[in-house]
Design an enzyme around this catalytic site. Structure first.
Site, PDB file in Angstrom:
ATOM      1  N   ARG A   1       4.930   3.661 -43.828  1.00 22.09           N
ATOM      2  CA  ARG A   1       4.327   4.983 -43.706  1.00 22.09           C
ATOM      3  C   ARG A   1       4.601   5.853 -44.938  1.00 22.09           C
ATOM      4  O   ARG A   1       3.785   6.654 -45.334  1.00 22.09           O
ATOM      5  CB  ARG A   1       4.931   5.654 -42.470  1.00 22.09           C
ATOM      6  CG  ARG A   1       3.996   6.605 -41.797  1.00 22.09           C
ATOM      7  CD  ARG A   1       4.443   6.922 -40.438  1.00 22.09           C
ATOM      8  NE  ARG A   1       5.901   6.846 -40.285  1.00 22.09           N
ATOM      9  CZ  ARG A   1       6.535   7.104 -39.162  1.00 22.09           C
ATOM     10  NH1 ARG A   1       5.853   7.466 -38.105  1.00 22.09           N
ATOM     11  NH2 ARG A   1       7.838   7.021 -39.071  1.00 22.09           N
TER      12      ARG A   1
ATOM     13  N   LYS B   1      11.674 -11.048 -34.074  1.00 21.49           N
ATOM     14  CA  LYS B   1      12.226 -10.717 -32.770  1.00 21.49           C
ATOM     15  C   LYS B   1      12.698  -9.253 -32.746  1.00 21.49           C
ATOM     16  O   LYS B   1      12.936  -8.701 -33.822  1.00 21.49           O
ATOM     17  CB  LYS B   1      13.353 -11.671 -32.416  1.00 21.49           C
ATOM     18  CG  LYS B   1      14.618 -11.492 -33.271  1.00 21.49           C
ATOM     19  CD  LYS B   1      15.684 -12.419 -32.830  1.00 21.49           C
ATOM     20  CE  LYS B   1      16.644 -11.757 -31.883  1.00 21.49           C
ATOM     21  NZ  LYS B   1      17.712 -10.990 -32.528  1.00 21.49           N
TER      22      LYS B   1
ATOM     23  N   HIS C   1      15.235 -16.987 -37.179  1.00 23.81           N
ATOM     24  CA  HIS C   1      15.786 -17.386 -38.474  1.00 23.81           C
ATOM     25  C   HIS C   1      16.805 -18.523 -38.361  1.00 23.81           C
ATOM     26  O   HIS C   1      17.076 -19.210 -39.325  1.00 23.81           O
ATOM     27  CB  HIS C   1      16.330 -16.175 -39.253  1.00 23.81           C
ATOM     28  CG  HIS C   1      17.654 -15.664 -38.792  1.00 23.81           C
ATOM     29  ND1 HIS C   1      17.795 -14.825 -37.721  1.00 23.81           N
ATOM     30  CD2 HIS C   1      18.903 -15.864 -39.275  1.00 23.81           C
ATOM     31  CE1 HIS C   1      19.074 -14.546 -37.563  1.00 23.81           C
ATOM     32  NE2 HIS C   1      19.780 -15.154 -38.497  1.00 23.81           N
TER      33      HIS C   1
ATOM     34  N   LYS D   1      17.899 -22.290 -40.925  1.00 24.61           N
ATOM     35  CA  LYS D   1      19.207 -22.610 -41.516  1.00 24.61           C
ATOM     36  C   LYS D   1      19.240 -24.099 -41.867  1.00 24.61           C
ATOM     37  O   LYS D   1      18.772 -24.935 -41.096  1.00 24.61           O
ATOM     38  CB  LYS D   1      20.338 -22.260 -40.540  1.00 24.61           C
ATOM     39  CG  LYS D   1      20.496 -20.740 -40.365  1.00 24.61           C
ATOM     40  CD  LYS D   1      21.726 -20.399 -39.568  1.00 24.61           C
ATOM     41  CE  LYS D   1      21.770 -18.920 -39.206  1.00 24.61           C
ATOM     42  NZ  LYS D   1      22.417 -18.058 -40.168  1.00 24.61           N
TER      43      LYS D   1
ATOM     44  N   GLU E   1      30.614 -14.022 -33.903  1.00 23.99           N
ATOM     45  CA  GLU E   1      30.479 -13.029 -34.983  1.00 23.99           C
ATOM     46  C   GLU E   1      31.694 -12.112 -35.007  1.00 23.99           C
ATOM     47  O   GLU E   1      32.265 -11.816 -33.951  1.00 23.99           O
ATOM     48  CB  GLU E   1      29.240 -12.172 -34.744  1.00 23.99           C
ATOM     49  CG  GLU E   1      27.944 -12.951 -34.746  1.00 23.99           C
ATOM     50  CD  GLU E   1      26.755 -12.022 -34.736  1.00 23.99           C
ATOM     51  OE1 GLU E   1      26.278 -11.685 -35.822  1.00 23.99           O
ATOM     52  OE2 GLU E   1      26.332 -11.603 -33.642  1.00 23.99           O
TER      53      GLU E   1
ATOM     54  N   ASP F   1      19.645 -10.745 -27.252  1.00 24.98           N
ATOM     55  CA  ASP F   1      19.692 -10.685 -28.715  1.00 24.98           C
ATOM     56  C   ASP F   1      19.958 -12.062 -29.332  1.00 24.98           C
ATOM     57  O   ASP F   1      19.448 -12.370 -30.404  1.00 24.98           O
ATOM     58  CB  ASP F   1      20.800  -9.699 -29.135  1.00 24.98           C
ATOM     59  CG  ASP F   1      20.856  -9.470 -30.639  1.00 24.98           C
ATOM     60  OD1 ASP F   1      19.797  -9.216 -31.229  1.00 24.98           O
ATOM     61  OD2 ASP F   1      21.954  -9.540 -31.222  1.00 24.98           O
TER      62      ASP F   1
ATOM     63  N   HIS G   1      18.161 -17.675 -30.509  1.00 23.17           N
ATOM     64  CA  HIS G   1      18.913 -18.581 -31.379  1.00 23.17           C
ATOM     65  C   HIS G   1      19.611 -19.721 -30.621  1.00 23.17           C
ATOM     66  O   HIS G   1      19.468 -20.889 -30.976  1.00 23.17           O
ATOM     67  CB  HIS G   1      19.968 -17.814 -32.184  1.00 23.17           C
ATOM     68  CG  HIS G   1      19.428 -16.627 -32.929  1.00 23.17           C
ATOM     69  ND1 HIS G   1      18.184 -16.606 -33.481  1.00 23.17           N
ATOM     70  CD2 HIS G   1      19.969 -15.417 -33.220  1.00 23.17           C
ATOM     71  CE1 HIS G   1      17.986 -15.436 -34.087  1.00 23.17           C
ATOM     72  NE2 HIS G   1      19.050 -14.694 -33.922  1.00 23.17           N
TER      73      HIS G   1
ATOM     74  N   LYS H   1      30.073 -10.606 -30.175  1.00 23.05           N
ATOM     75  CA  LYS H   1      30.388  -9.765 -31.337  1.00 23.05           C
ATOM     76  C   LYS H   1      31.892  -9.469 -31.318  1.00 23.05           C
ATOM     77  O   LYS H   1      32.526  -9.500 -30.269  1.00 23.05           O
ATOM     78  CB  LYS H   1      29.618  -8.450 -31.241  1.00 23.05           C
ATOM     79  CG  LYS H   1      28.105  -8.673 -31.216  1.00 23.05           C
ATOM     80  CD  LYS H   1      27.419  -7.945 -32.334  1.00 23.05           C
ATOM     81  CE  LYS H   1      25.935  -8.178 -32.346  1.00 23.05           C
ATOM     82  NZ  LYS H   1      25.469  -8.984 -33.467  1.00 23.05           N
TER      83      LYS H   1
END
Ligand code: BG6
Length: 492
Positions: free
Chosen positions: A49, A148, A178, A182, A216, A235, A240, A340
């Site tokens: 934008r 996603k 993604h 890998k 992670e 998520d 994944h 996480k």
């Protein structure tokens, strides 16, 4: 590399000034430039934008490369060519009248293929596709890439798909995950189907269990708004981890092409035993991170993050036991976990083989006897190792046995080869019109159906996710998940 990889394209990135574009997409395209994989007339057109000149955009991309590809500062001969490819069109995705600006910029001119990369909120996918069609930019040589999240459940994902399909056919739609780009994930296919060694032993007669971990150390960072509506299940697992599970569990496809691979993956998804109210309690564990210490640094808990809401029940950790109801995998649990703010950043797939059916060794050796294990490490380092039993050398050792790893380090085996980032491979594949590593809609739908069952089961209980200290391996209940079956998680 075949000539198709050098097909000239216009790559239009919606959200062209955003985080994903700057951190991942432009660096990936830059690397393709370095490797000589962009055709001379390929252009990269940022779209968003904001009013910006092409020069401003080029400067912005230069800054991003300085930050995310530091080595690009030394490659002074690449930048001038790459810079020439960068254009910018200011378009409000919600204003169809703005889209004629793509025609002014001759997008798709000279019969070039066009890739529209929608790095935007999924709410905009439908309207972008319809506005593109209105200005004639949905011909068969034009493709859309969808990032996603593709919805937050089956219903919303169907709505997105229906809108997109009004103007683009399935073969023009590239749904990106993604993880499939890998290197080690593709290597899993090479290991399974490029060798005779593994496939005959790839079933319930030989494999005891499979473990998939994506751990992670980062928290939700500044993404509380998005993350709290998603959670670890949506998520990470819905896409994944389930995709990794499919590649481990699928039957050998007849050919390495989009149709054949995706036909096999969908069979796995359909064979996943539903986890619903009745069994969710025993098969799933949810957690939320509290404060703790990671790499010697104190970090805050989920509820201390900016924008947080103390009533949130969103899980930042999930562990699951999945069963695949088919002949090959009957009785072999697939344990999945992701979270996480865990102790280490790593992702791996562990294939745990069964014990030998009968041991010929003495009691002492028997105690050392461990099961074979194939470990496919995706990150941080890419390596594959196979644990086998060996005799300890030495005349006085008798038949003392010890497990030894046969290691294949990809970095060592291919010393002169740079390991590309996932987005490099995937962007190249879209330009070549190869959808093998992308998700077909029926896969996305089947994954949502399975995940919705778990979500519904969680929503029916008043129980909150279990708290875990940042820097730990998740809630203690997660440790107990395989232990209940007489198994253990593979240690980091
Ligand atoms: C994304 C998730 O899809 O994958 C993030 O939205 C997550 O929450 C990321 O951090 C992990 O990707 P990688 O490649 O760093 O393992």
């Amino acid at each position: 590399m075949n000539n198709l990889s050098l097909k000239a394209c216009d790559v239009v990135i919606f959200g062209g000034g955003g985080d994903l574009a700057m951190r991942k997409l432009l660096p990936a395209l830059y690397h393709l430039e370095m490797d000589g994989l962009l055709a001379p007339t390929t252009r990269i057109i940022g779209a968003s934008r904001r009013a910006m000149s092409a020069q401003d955009y080029q400067n912005k991309v230069r800054d991003a490369l300085d930050e995310f590809v530091p080595s690009s500062k030394d490659n002074t001969d690449i930048w001038p060519t790459f810079k020439e490819r960068l254009h910018y069109v200011s378009v409000d995705a919600q204003k169809p009248e703005d889209f004629s600006r793509f025609n002014d910029c001759h997008v798709g001119g000279e019969e070039k293929d066009v890739v529209f990369y929608l790095a935007t909120s999924p709410d905009l996918f439908g309207s972008i596709c319809s506005s593109l069609a209105q200005v004639g930019l949905n011909e068969s040589r034009m493709r859309v890439v969808l990032e996603k999240p593709l919805g937050r459940d089956l219903i919303s994902s169907r709505a997105i798909n229906t809108e997109v399909k009004q103007n683009f056919t399935e073969s023009q739609v590239f749904r990106i995950d993604h993880y499939l780009g890998k290197e080690t994930v593709q290597n899993l296919l090479a290991i399974r189907f490029g060798n005779t060694l593994f496939e005959p032993l790839w079933d319930s007669a030989h494999i005891d269990n499979v473990q998939i971990t994506v751990s992670e150390t980062v928290g939700v960072e500044d993404r509380w708004g998005y993350y709290d509506k998603a959670g670890a299940l949506r998520d990470m697992v819905q896409n994944h981890l389930i995709q990794l599970l499919c590649l481990v569990a699928m039957e050998p496809p007849g050919r390495m092409d989009a149709g054949s691979v995706r036909d096999e993956k969908i069979k796995v998804l359909k064979a996943l035993r539903p986890i619903t109210g009745a069994n969710a309690y025993t098969k799933t564990v949810r957690g939320q991170y509290a404060k703790g210490v990671i790499n010697g640094k104190e970090v805050q808990g989920y509820f201390d993050e900016e924008g947080s809401n103390p009533d949130s029940r969103t899980e930042t950790f999930v562990a699951l036991k999945a069963d695949i109801d088919n002949w090959r995998w009957a009785g072999v649990p697939f344990y999945l976990r992701t979270g996480k703010r865990l102790g280490e950043r790593y992702s791996e797939i562990v294939i745990q083989y069964k014990a030998v059916p009968h041991s010929i060794f003495s009691d002492e050796s028997n105690r050392q006897l461990q099961r074979n294990q194939l470990t496919i490490r995706l990150q941080p380092e890419e390596k594959i190792s196979l644990t086998v039993m060996n005799k300890v050398p030495g005349a006085s050792e008798g038949m003392n046995l010890q497990p030894v790893d046969l290691n294949l380090s990809l970095t060592e085996a291919f010393q002169n080869k740079r390991s590309p980032e996932a987005y490099e491979r995937l962007l190249l594949d879209v330009m070549r019109n190869d959808a093998t590593l992308f998700m077909r809609y029926d896969e996305v739908e089947a994954a949502w159906k399975w995940v919705d069952g778990i979500m519904d089961a969680w929503n029916q209980t008043s129980e909150r996710p279990k708290e875990y200290a940042s820097g730990s391996w998740g809630p203690t209940d997660s440790m107990a998940l395989p232990i209940k079956d007489g198994r253990n998680w593979h240690d980091y």
